[in-house]
Write an enzyme that holds these catalytic residues in place. Structure first.
Site, short mmCIF file in Angstrom:
data_model
loop_
_atom_site.label_atom_id
_atom_site.label_comp_id
_atom_site.label_asym_id
_atom_site.label_seq_id
_atom_site.Cartn_x
_atom_site.Cartn_y
_atom_site.Cartn_z
N LYS A 85 -0.77 68.97 -4.84
CA LYS A 85 -0.51 70.25 -4.17
C LYS A 85 -1.78 71.09 -4.22
O LYS A 85 -2.35 71.33 -5.29
CB LYS A 85 0.64 70.95 -4.88
C1 E4P Z 1 6.77 75.88 -3.23
O1 E4P Z 1 6.14 74.88 -3.24
C2 E4P Z 1 6.55 77.00 -4.15
O2 E4P Z 1 6.47 76.49 -5.45
C3 E4P Z 1 7.69 77.98 -4.15
O3 E4P Z 1 8.64 77.71 -3.17
C4 E4P Z 1 7.31 79.40 -4.31
O4 E4P Z 1 8.49 80.17 -4.35
P1 E4P Z 1 8.50 81.69 -4.82
O5 E4P Z 1 7.94 82.50 -3.72
O6 E4P Z 1 9.95 81.98 -5.06
O7 E4P Z 1 7.66 81.76 -6.07
#
Ligand code: E4P
Length: 220
Positions: free
Chosen positions: A85
């Site tokens: 990622k």
């Molecule tokens: C996705 O890959 C992210 O980890 C995540 O959805 C972020 O979510 P948040 O905005 O609730 O922190």
């Protein structure tokens, strides 16, 4: 639309995996930081993978291309099935291109517009994560960013999979499914909220009560 769990909490991931409807897990440094700081991150990620058996995105924390690539290679040494990622910054795009050229799957994160998703797809991203909840947080229509991305994908046939991320409630999930996102990554709590319906509960209660009455009448 496939469902991933957006979590680094092993108990939640185990509970979600037991439902049989989850194909992967996305983590990020903030989700990992919420867990016990004494936990070994490598062991936790490997446990998550053993539990879910499918996609697991592991995020790099370097902000330069070489650092990201070093981290990616290190992650792949202990976890060859990882999807790397990578944040949507210029250095990240170069890293995505490098990894794509080596057939290593990437998930480009922190995307807030369809334009950003198009650019990530052109860099060779396997997955593009559009964060809708954080857009809603600043009074911008997050679902619209997912709709725009899906519409562009329909026109141009990009191969990258669209992940609807930063999902905060069941309506987000519904709208992303309607928009045509390939995957939604959801917190376990939102998954449970999305499963809940009072008519399911009352319907089951009636079935069980009626069955019990019938058994009583039969003297069973
Ligand atoms: C996705 O890959 C992210 O980890 C995540 O959805 C972020 O979510 P948040 O905005 O609730 O922190």
């Amino acid at each position: 639309m496939q469902l991933y769990v957006d979590s680094a909490n092993l108990a939640d991931i185990r509970a979600a995996a037991a439902l049989g409807c989850i194909s992967g897990v996305t983590t990020n440094p903030s989700l990992l930081a919420k867990e016990d700081p004494t936990l070994d991150i490598k062991e936790l990620i490997l446990d998550i993978h053993r539990t879910i058996g499918g996609h697991v995105s592991v995020e790099v924390v370097s902000t330069d291309t070489d650092g990201m690539l070093r981290e990616a290679d290190a992650i792949l040494e202990w976890f060859p099935d990882a999807t790397i990622k990578i944040p949507f910054i210029p250095a990240g795009l170069s890293a995505v291109r490098n990894l794509a050229n080596r057939d290593i799957p990437t998930n480009v994160t922190l995307l807030f517009t369809a334009n950003q998703a198009v650019i990530a797809a052109n860099a060779g991203a396997t997955y593009v994560s559009v964060f809708l909840g954080r857009l809603d947080d600043i009074s911008t229509d997050g679902v619209q960013a997912v709709r725009d991305t899906c519409e562009i994908w329909d026109v141009h046939g990009y191969e990258s999979q669209i992940i609807a991320a930063s999902i905060r409630n069941p309506l987000h999930l519904l709208e992303c499914a309607k928009a045509g996102a390939h995957i939604a990554t959801v917190p376990y709590k939102v998954l449970l909220q999305s499963m809940k319906h009072p008519l399911t509960d009352s319907g089951l209660k009636s079935f069980l009560d009626d069955h019990a009455k019938m058994m009583t009448a039969k003297g069973a």
